[in-house]
Structure formats: structure tokens, C-alpha cells
Design an enzyme around this catalytic site. Sequence first.
Site, PDB file in Angstrom:
ATOM      1  N   SER A 233     -65.717   3.275  38.851  1.00  0.00           N
ATOM      2  CA  SER A 233     -66.559   4.003  37.891  1.00  0.00           C
ATOM      3  C   SER A 233     -67.922   3.329  37.709  1.00  0.00           C
ATOM      4  O   SER A 233     -68.971   3.990  37.769  1.00  0.00           O
ATOM      5  CB  SER A 233     -65.846   4.179  36.553  1.00  0.00           C
ATOM      6  N   HIS A 263     -57.413   4.546  39.847  1.00  0.00           N
ATOM      7  CA  HIS A 263     -58.317   3.897  38.873  1.00  0.00           C
ATOM      8  C   HIS A 263     -57.822   4.286  37.470  1.00  0.00           C
ATOM      9  O   HIS A 263     -56.666   4.031  37.144  1.00  0.00           O
ATOM     10  CB  HIS A 263     -59.751   4.344  39.204  1.00  0.00           C
ATOM     11  N   HIS A 309     -53.870  -4.996  41.614  1.00  0.00           N
ATOM     12  CA  HIS A 309     -55.299  -4.938  41.274  1.00  0.00           C
ATOM     13  C   HIS A 309     -56.143  -5.388  42.453  1.00  0.00           C
ATOM     14  O   HIS A 309     -55.716  -6.243  43.241  1.00  0.00           O
ATOM     15  CB  HIS A 309     -55.623  -5.814  40.050  1.00  0.00           C
ATOM     16  N   ARG A 318     -55.931  -7.784  29.432  1.00  0.00           N
ATOM     17  CA  ARG A 318     -55.944  -6.562  28.616  1.00  0.00           C
ATOM     18  C   ARG A 318     -54.507  -6.085  28.403  1.00  0.00           C
ATOM     19  O   ARG A 318     -54.147  -5.649  27.302  1.00  0.00           O
ATOM     20  CB  ARG A 318     -56.786  -5.474  29.320  1.00  0.00           C
ATOM     21  N   ASP A 373     -53.501  -0.609  32.693  1.00  0.00           N
ATOM     22  CA  ASP A 373     -52.854   0.691  32.510  1.00  0.00           C
ATOM     23  C   ASP A 373     -51.340   0.615  32.320  1.00  0.00           C
ATOM     24  O   ASP A 373     -50.706   1.608  31.998  1.00  0.00           O
ATOM     25  CB  ASP A 373     -53.176   1.588  33.710  1.00  0.00           C
TER      26      ASP A 373
HETATM   27  N1  NMX Z   1     -47.288  -0.299  44.180  1.00  0.00           N
HETATM   28  C1  NMX Z   1     -47.099  -0.123  45.508  1.00  0.00           C
HETATM   29  N2  NMX Z   1     -47.910  -0.534  46.469  1.00  0.00           N
HETATM   30  C2  NMX Z   1     -48.991  -1.211  46.071  1.00  0.00           C
HETATM   31  C3  NMX Z   1     -49.256  -1.488  44.734  1.00  0.00           C
HETATM   32  C4  NMX Z   1     -48.367  -0.975  43.749  1.00  0.00           C
HETATM   33  N3  NMX Z   1     -48.565  -1.119  42.452  1.00  0.00           N
HETATM   34  N4  NMX Z   1     -50.410  -2.183  44.653  1.00  0.00           N
HETATM   35  C5  NMX Z   1     -50.853  -2.333  45.925  1.00  0.00           C
HETATM   36  N5  NMX Z   1     -50.004  -1.730  46.774  1.00  0.00           N
HETATM   37  C6  NMX Z   1     -50.161  -1.550  48.213  1.00  0.00           C
HETATM   38  C7  NMX Z   1     -51.419  -0.731  48.482  1.00  0.00           C
HETATM   39  O1  NMX Z   1     -51.182   0.655  48.292  1.00  0.00           O
HETATM   40  C8  NMX Z   1     -51.751  -1.116  49.902  1.00  0.00           C
HETATM   41  O2  NMX Z   1     -50.922  -0.358  50.746  1.00  0.00           O
HETATM   42  P1  NMX Z   1     -51.449   0.256  52.162  1.00  0.00           P
HETATM   43  O3  NMX Z   1     -51.989  -0.912  52.923  1.00  0.00           O
HETATM   44  O4  NMX Z   1     -50.209   0.837  52.741  1.00  0.00           O
HETATM   45  O5  NMX Z   1     -52.497   1.255  51.815  1.00  0.00           O
HETATM   46  C9  NMX Z   1     -51.312  -2.567  49.953  1.00  0.00           C
HETATM   47  O6  NMX Z   1     -50.413  -2.774  48.852  1.00  0.00           O
HETATM   48  C10 NMX Z   1     -52.441  -3.552  49.844  1.00  0.00           C
HETATM   49  O7  NMX Z   1     -53.174  -3.246  48.679  1.00  0.00           O
HETATM   50  P2  NMX Z   1     -53.786  -4.406  47.775  1.00  0.00           P
HETATM   51  O8  NMX Z   1     -54.734  -5.177  48.630  1.00  0.00           O
HETATM   52  O9  NMX Z   1     -52.717  -5.155  47.087  1.00  0.00           O
HETATM   53  O10 NMX Z   1     -54.530  -3.591  46.644  1.00  0.00           O
HETATM   54  P3  NMX Z   1     -55.911  -2.784  46.695  1.00  0.00           P
HETATM   55  O11 NMX Z   1     -56.988  -3.715  46.279  1.00  0.00           O
HETATM   56  O12 NMX Z   1     -56.084  -2.058  47.969  1.00  0.00           O
HETATM   57  O13 NMX Z   1     -55.657  -1.683  45.558  1.00  0.00           O
HETATM   58  C11 NMX Z   1     -54.931  -0.896  43.441  1.00  0.00           C
HETATM   59  C12 NMX Z   1     -55.640  -2.006  44.216  1.00  0.00           C
HETATM   60  C13 NMX Z   1     -55.121  -1.104  41.959  1.00  0.00           C
HETATM   61  C14 NMX Z   1     -55.568   0.459  43.821  1.00  0.00           C
HETATM   62  C15 NMX Z   1     -53.424  -0.929  43.826  1.00  0.00           C
HETATM   63  O14 NMX Z   1     -52.855  -2.139  43.390  1.00  0.00           O
HETATM   64  C16 NMX Z   1     -52.646   0.241  43.244  1.00  0.00           C
HETATM   65  O15 NMX Z   1     -52.665   1.331  43.842  1.00  0.00           O
HETATM   66  N6  NMX Z   1     -51.982   0.058  42.054  1.00  0.00           N
HETATM   67  C17 NMX Z   1     -51.289   1.112  41.385  1.00  0.00           C
HETATM   68  C18 NMX Z   1     -52.290   2.058  40.717  1.00  0.00           C
HETATM   69  C19 NMX Z   1     -52.931   1.378  39.514  1.00  0.00           C
HETATM   70  O16 NMX Z   1     -52.267   0.775  38.678  1.00  0.00           O
HETATM   71  N7  NMX Z   1     -54.263   1.570  39.403  1.00  0.00           N
HETATM   72  C20 NMX Z   1     -54.979   1.103  38.201  1.00  0.00           C
HETATM   73  C21 NMX Z   1     -55.946  -0.072  38.459  1.00  0.00           C
HETATM   74  C22 NMX Z   1     -56.614  -0.473  37.178  1.00  0.00           C
HETATM   75  N8  NMX Z   1     -57.563   0.557  36.722  1.00  0.00           N
HETATM   76  O17 NMX Z   1     -57.507   0.933  35.582  1.00  0.00           O
HETATM   77  O18 NMX Z   1     -58.415   1.011  37.482  1.00  0.00           O
HETATM   78  C1  MLT Z   2     -61.143  -1.453  35.753  1.00  0.00           C
HETATM   79  O1  MLT Z   2     -60.983  -1.718  34.556  1.00  0.00           O
HETATM   80  O2  MLT Z   2     -62.204  -0.945  36.180  1.00  0.00           O
HETATM   81  C2  MLT Z   2     -60.005  -1.657  36.678  1.00  0.00           C
HETATM   82  O3  MLT Z   2     -59.227  -2.734  36.323  1.00  0.00           O
HETATM   83  C3  MLT Z   2     -60.330  -1.573  38.130  1.00  0.00           C
HETATM   84  C4  MLT Z   2     -61.186  -2.627  38.727  1.00  0.00           C
HETATM   85  O4  MLT Z   2     -61.668  -3.543  38.088  1.00  0.00           O
HETATM   86  O5  MLT Z   2     -61.370  -2.538  39.967  1.00  0.00           O
END
Ligand code: NMX
Ligand code: MLT
Length: 434
Positions: A233, A263, A309, A318, A373
Site C-alpha cells: 500500500s 496484504h 511476513h 502489533r 492480521d
Molecule cells: N502459509 C503458507 N505458506 C506460506 C505462508 C503462510 N502463512 N507464508 C509464506 N508462505 C509461502 C509463500 O506462499 C511462498 O510460497 P511459494 O514459493 O510457493 O509461492 C513461500 O512460503 C515463501 O514465501 P516467504 O518468502 O516466506 O514470504 P513472502 O515474503 O513471499 O510473502 C506473505 C509474505 C505475508 C505474503 C506470506 O507470508 C503470506 O502469504 N502470509 C499469509 C497472508 C498474510 O498473513 N498476509 C498479511 C501480511 C501482513 N499484512 O497485513 O499485509
Molecule cells: C503492513 O503492515 O504493511 C504489512 O505488515 C505488510 C508489510 O509490511 O509488507
Amino acid sequence: MPKLYNKLEELVPQWRKERANILKKYGSAKMSDVTVAQAYGGMRGVKGMICETSLVEPNKGLIIRGYPLLDIKDMWPEDTFYLLLTGEKPDKAVRRDMIREINKRAKVPGYVWKVLEAMPKNSHPMTMLTTGLLTMERESEFRKAYSEGMKKEEYWKPMLEDALRIIAVMPIIAAGIYRMRFNKGRRIGWQKDKDIGWNYAHMLGIKDPDGSFAKLMRLYLHFHSDHEGGNVSANTCHTVGSALSDAYYAVVAGLNGLAGPLHGLANQECLGWIIDLNKKFRGGPSEKQIREYAFQTLRGGQVIPGYGHAVLRVTDPRFAGFLEFGKKHFPNDPVFRTVARVFKVVPKVLSEFSEERVKAGKGPIANFWPNVDAGSGSLLHHYGLKEFSYYTVLFSVSRAMGMLAQLIWNRAVGTAITRPKSVGSAWVKKNVKA
Ligand code: NMX
Ligand code: MLT
């Protein structure tokens, strides 16, 4: 003039001088390398932009202007915005002044409600929020001043005015959307001379006999306000703002990114996951049942929302702050209890699943810990705010503050239009040494 304006008049020349000195001294020095994997992988870890408002340390979490979040958890949103922008903790007089200035601007034009009322009844609350805010773009002082030939040095001033207006109207539009979209009855008006957190709680119409919901709203708006500059964002808002699009355009663009399930929408997804878990195992799941359910989600090819994350490598402070709030106010709430139990189980599950992934030739999961979250929804649910699809709207009301503070700083120091260089796969194969 708000005290904040006077403070910025004092700070902006210092910021400009500092920027010029840094560029002179370090301008041609390297601060980051980029691998091919980073270019294909969302630029993770590439340092390619400047953000002064806050910093996310992988092992500490959010630090606002040098203050770790949990050390300043009693701040109100008005204080947060002042701190994000100026780097100074406001005193009581500044807080009063901020409340006064927000109150002056807390009016939503009638045409916004007409547009929202004309939208399909099943529109997502985030679509309604961004539509409502974008409808107000015609009120932008920045756009008006720009079209009248404003000098570059003045950009931050109408940007500040737009920011204060947006901060004031967002909770009103957001609360109106809640009441309209979920058939809660007539809109409840902003109460004069009260702060943003109190007013948002009041306008939502949630029963709050002991005032703890208003406290939660202050905490919630403070906690979600900023997360340095690279998250989807903030980064989107930054890019759109760099084209000198005004704050309405830029913030709405950022919020459209917040509406994605990886996100900000993860808070909606996460509570859905917890509720399903509670429904499946009446009386609340045991740790063993949570473990099985989590593996089922993962093996079904889905993510566990609220965990992992891009930057953090520890429990998000948080999340820890919200957990503390829940433990203090309603430790026995069944949904909150499940959230706390999931926290005990899921990091280990993710760690085991990560090993399975690696054995199968995939990359590891970088972080097993809960993010913001994972817990926020259970607190809202406790107070009767049970419409999950609304949760990202609350996040948005808060995140607008960080995006706006970053926009003002960028216009004050004259940050250039964003334009990184892209290359194609053929270029990589031809030019990068394996
Ligand atoms: N559950 C399952 N798989 C996961 C998770 C999870 N909670 N977190 C990471 N992975 C997977 C990810 O999908 C990726 O898989 P692939 O290579 O098959 O695409 C692999 O692990 C490597 O990802 P990472 O390097 O650990 O994480 P990345 O930096 O790419 O993504 C998030 C970060 C936050 C997008 C990821 O952890 C996720 O999808 N979490 C669940 C959704 C979530 O809670 N999002 C909110 C973030 C905070 N916010 O408010 O924005
Ligand atoms: C945020 O608050 O924006 C989330 O934790 C995602 C991020 O920092 O990448």
C-alpha cells in the site's frame, strides 16, 4: 494554522538541507545489490527508496521514528500522525490542537453518500471506501493549487491540507459504509470536539458501556498506521504520488493494494479461518486439532492467513500488543482463545511444512510467526463487529495516516517520479553471468 503546519515550516528546510548533504556526500555510493531471484521475487530486500516515517526491523518489528511500537502503545491516532511526520512525540497541547484541526475538517459532502447509496448492495466494503474517497478528489487543494501554478517549494502545504481532510473524513465515510452495507440503521454523526478513535467507535454504533471499544479503536488506528515504505500500500501510494497525483488518487491507489488477501485483506481471511475452526470443533479446537486443520489448509495449497511476513522474522509486535489487549479485557472469549491457541501451534506447523517444501524442491517459508492480521479480527469480533469483510476498512482508516505522512515528506523534499528499470528474461539470459 495547525501547530503541525508551524512545525513543518520549521522542519522542511532542515529536511531539504539534509537531503542535499546526503546526496552530495553519498550520492554515488552503492547501498544495495539486486540478484535475479530478487528481481523475479517481488524485490524482497532490495533497498531502493527512502522512507523516514518508520522502519521495520526483521527482529524487532515496527519502529516509528526511533520508538519501538510497544514502547509508545498509548498514543492516540492524532499523536501518531504528528510523530510519523515530524519525528517528535506530541505533548497534550499538540494533541488538543490536532483534535481541533481534525474536527474542523470532519465533514463529508452529501454527494459522497449519494454515490455510495447507488452502489450494488453486495459491493465489498473496501470498494465502497475507495469509491467514496475517490469521489471527493474534486476537493483536493493540491490539485487546485497545482493547476493555478504553485511553485515546487509549496507542494507540501496543500498536501498537508488534503491529508488533514482525508484523515478527518475517512472514519466518517468508513463508519457510514458499515451502517449502510450491513443494515445497521441510520448513519451516526461525528461528535464535535472528540478524538478520531472515540468518534470512529461512536459512529460505528457498537455498544461500548465501559469505553473499552473506543480504547481498542485508538490502539487499532495507532498500530496499523505505517510499516515503512516498501509494503504494497505505501509503495503504491508513493509511486502514484510521485507523478504529482494528489493525495486522494494516491491514497486510494494504495488502499486498492491493501485490499489484497496477501496484504490487508488477510485480517478478514484470518478471522474466517478461526471461525471455521471453531465451528468444526465445537467448544474450541484442541492443539492437536489445530495442528491437523493447519496442515490440511497448507496441503490444500492455501496459506495460513495472519502468519508469515516479507520482512519480519519474529512475532509482530502489533500482534503481541493486540494479544495483550485481549488477555486484559476478555481472556475467555471463545474466538480470542482460539487465536491464542493457534499462536501456540501454527509456528511449529509452518516450520515443519517448510521442511517438507524444501524436501520437495521448493523454497522455505521465511517466517513462521504471526503478523498483525492474526489477532486483530478476534478483538473486533468480541465487541460484536462480526462482519469480516469490513475489517480491511478499519486497517485502511489507519494506514491512510502513514501513506499521507510519507506523501507530505516526499513532496516537501522533492522526491523524483518513480521509474525503476525493467528488463526481460532474454536480457537476463544474455547479460547476467550465471
Ligand atoms: N502459509 C503458507 N505458506 C506460506 C505462508 C503462510 N502463512 N507464508 C509464506 N508462505 C509461502 C509463500 O506462499 C511462498 O510460497 P511459494 O514459493 O510457493 O509461492 C513461500 O512460503 C515463501 O514465501 P516467504 O518468502 O516466506 O514470504 P513472502 O515474503 O513471499 O510473502 C506473505 C509474505 C505475508 C505474503 C506470506 O507470508 C503470506 O502469504 N502470509 C499469509 C497472508 C498474510 O498473513 N498476509 C498479511 C501480511 C501482513 N499484512 O497485513 O499485509
Ligand atoms: C503492513 O503492515 O504493511 C504489512 O505488515 C505488510 C508489510 O509490511 O509488507
